[in-house]
Design a protein around this motif. Structure first.
Motif, PDB file in Angstrom:
ATOM      1  N   VAL A   1       0.843  -1.188   0.000  1.00  0.00           N
ATOM      2  CA  VAL A   1       0.000   0.000   0.000  1.00  0.00           C
ATOM      3  C   VAL A   1       0.883   1.243   0.000  1.00  0.00           C
ATOM      4  O   VAL A   1       1.894   1.290   0.703  1.00  0.00           O
ATOM      5  CB  VAL A   1      -0.922   0.010   1.250  1.00  0.00           C
ATOM      6  N   CYS A   2       0.490   2.239  -0.783  1.00  0.00           N
ATOM      7  CA  CYS A   2       1.196   3.514  -0.808  1.00  0.00           C
ATOM      8  C   CYS A   2       0.325   4.555  -0.109  1.00  0.00           C
ATOM      9  O   CYS A   2      -0.859   4.687  -0.397  1.00  0.00           O
ATOM     10  CB  CYS A   2       1.463   3.949  -2.243  1.00  0.00           C
ATOM     11  N   SER A   3       0.926   5.293   0.801  1.00  0.00           N
ATOM     12  CA  SER A   3       0.220   6.345   1.522  1.00  0.00           C
ATOM     13  C   SER A   3       1.015   7.635   1.378  1.00  0.00           C
ATOM     14  O   SER A   3       2.244   7.618   1.461  1.00  0.00           O
ATOM     15  CB  SER A   3       0.106   5.968   3.007  1.00  0.00           C
ATOM     16  N   VAL A   4       0.328   8.746   1.157  1.00  0.00           N
ATOM     17  CA  VAL A   4       0.997  10.042   1.063  1.00  0.00           C
ATOM     18  C   VAL A   4       0.793  10.764   2.386  1.00  0.00           C
ATOM     19  O   VAL A   4      -0.332  11.068   2.777  1.00  0.00           O
ATOM     20  CB  VAL A   4       0.447  10.884  -0.111  1.00  0.00           C
ATOM     21  N   GLU A   5       1.892  11.002   3.090  1.00  0.00           N
ATOM     22  CA  GLU A   5       1.852  11.678   4.385  1.00  0.00           C
ATOM     23  C   GLU A   5       2.813  12.858   4.351  1.00  0.00           C
ATOM     24  O   GLU A   5       3.992  12.681   4.061  1.00  0.00           O
ATOM     25  CB  GLU A   5       2.249  10.717   5.505  1.00  0.00           C
TER      26      GLU A   5
ATOM     27  N   CYS B   1       4.207  -2.844   3.652  1.00  0.00           N
ATOM     28  CA  CYS B   1       4.136  -4.222   3.156  1.00  0.00           C
ATOM     29  C   CYS B   1       2.734  -4.791   3.377  1.00  0.00           C
ATOM     30  O   CYS B   1       1.894  -4.193   4.049  1.00  0.00           O
ATOM     31  CB  CYS B   1       5.183  -5.094   3.854  1.00  0.00           C
ATOM     32  N   GLU B   2       2.511  -5.963   2.822  1.00  0.00           N
ATOM     33  CA  GLU B   2       1.198  -6.594   2.905  1.00  0.00           C
ATOM     34  C   GLU B   2       0.794  -6.866   4.356  1.00  0.00           C
ATOM     35  O   GLU B   2      -0.354  -6.620   4.746  1.00  0.00           O
ATOM     36  CB  GLU B   2       1.213  -7.893   2.112  1.00  0.00           C
ATOM     37  N   LYS B   3       1.721  -7.331   5.175  1.00  0.00           N
ATOM     38  CA  LYS B   3       1.409  -7.648   6.568  1.00  0.00           C
ATOM     39  C   LYS B   3       1.006  -6.390   7.346  1.00  0.00           C
ATOM     40  O   LYS B   3      -0.027  -6.385   8.031  1.00  0.00           O
ATOM     41  CB  LYS B   3       2.619  -8.302   7.238  1.00  0.00           C
ATOM     42  N   CYS B   4       1.775  -5.327   7.225  1.00  0.00           N
ATOM     43  CA  CYS B   4       1.452  -4.082   7.933  1.00  0.00           C
ATOM     44  C   CYS B   4       0.162  -3.461   7.387  1.00  0.00           C
ATOM     45  O   CYS B   4      -0.623  -2.892   8.140  1.00  0.00           O
ATOM     46  CB  CYS B   4       2.611  -3.090   7.826  1.00  0.00           C
ATOM     47  N   SER B   5      -0.043  -3.576   6.086  1.00  0.00           N
ATOM     48  CA  SER B   5      -1.260  -3.034   5.477  1.00  0.00           C
ATOM     49  C   SER B   5      -2.491  -3.737   6.020  1.00  0.00           C
ATOM     50  O   SER B   5      -3.488  -3.093   6.350  1.00  0.00           O
ATOM     51  CB  SER B   5      -1.214  -3.215   3.955  1.00  0.00           C
ATOM     52  N   ARG B   6      -2.424  -5.057   6.130  1.00  0.00           N
ATOM     53  CA  ARG B   6      -3.566  -5.812   6.649  1.00  0.00           C
ATOM     54  C   ARG B   6      -3.810  -5.495   8.124  1.00  0.00           C
ATOM     55  O   ARG B   6      -4.949  -5.379   8.561  1.00  0.00           O
ATOM     56  CB  ARG B   6      -3.339  -7.307   6.475  1.00  0.00           C
ATOM     57  N   THR B   7      -2.746  -5.359   8.881  1.00  0.00           N
ATOM     58  CA  THR B   7      -2.882  -5.073  10.308  1.00  0.00           C
ATOM     59  C   THR B   7      -3.508  -3.701  10.554  1.00  0.00           C
ATOM     60  O   THR B   7      -4.319  -3.540  11.460  1.00  0.00           O
ATOM     61  CB  THR B   7      -1.498  -5.137  10.993  1.00  0.00           C
TER      62      THR B   7
END
Length: 71
Positions: free
Chosen positions: A39-43, A51-57
């Motif tokens: 996932v890409c987030s603009v902050e 990553c996929e694991k952090c995105s799901r969490t």
């Protein structure tokens, strides 16, 4: 004054071998682009990749557009 100016040939810049790293846990992949499951987030005007694991969490926080500092 009528002499030609000879410019030195410059060597092409060497590309750094950068890796994509998760902004939350530090997981890295050996490419310059994020895998499709990340996932890409603009902050604060900066692109941060997760990553996929952090995105799901943290999917609810991401969808709520909370900065990762709040997770």
């Amino acid at each position: 004054m009528d002499e030609e100016t000879h410019h030195r040939m410059q060597q092409p810049a060497q590309r750094d071998t950068t890796v994509m790293t998760c902004a939350q846990c530090g997981t890295s992949v050996g490419s310059e682009t994020a895998p499709p499951t990340w996932v890409c987030s603009v902050e604060n005007g900066r692109h941060r990749y997760f990553c996929e694991k952090c995105s799901r969490t943290h999917i609810r926080a991401i969808e709520s557009r909370l900065d990762s500092a709040w997770w």
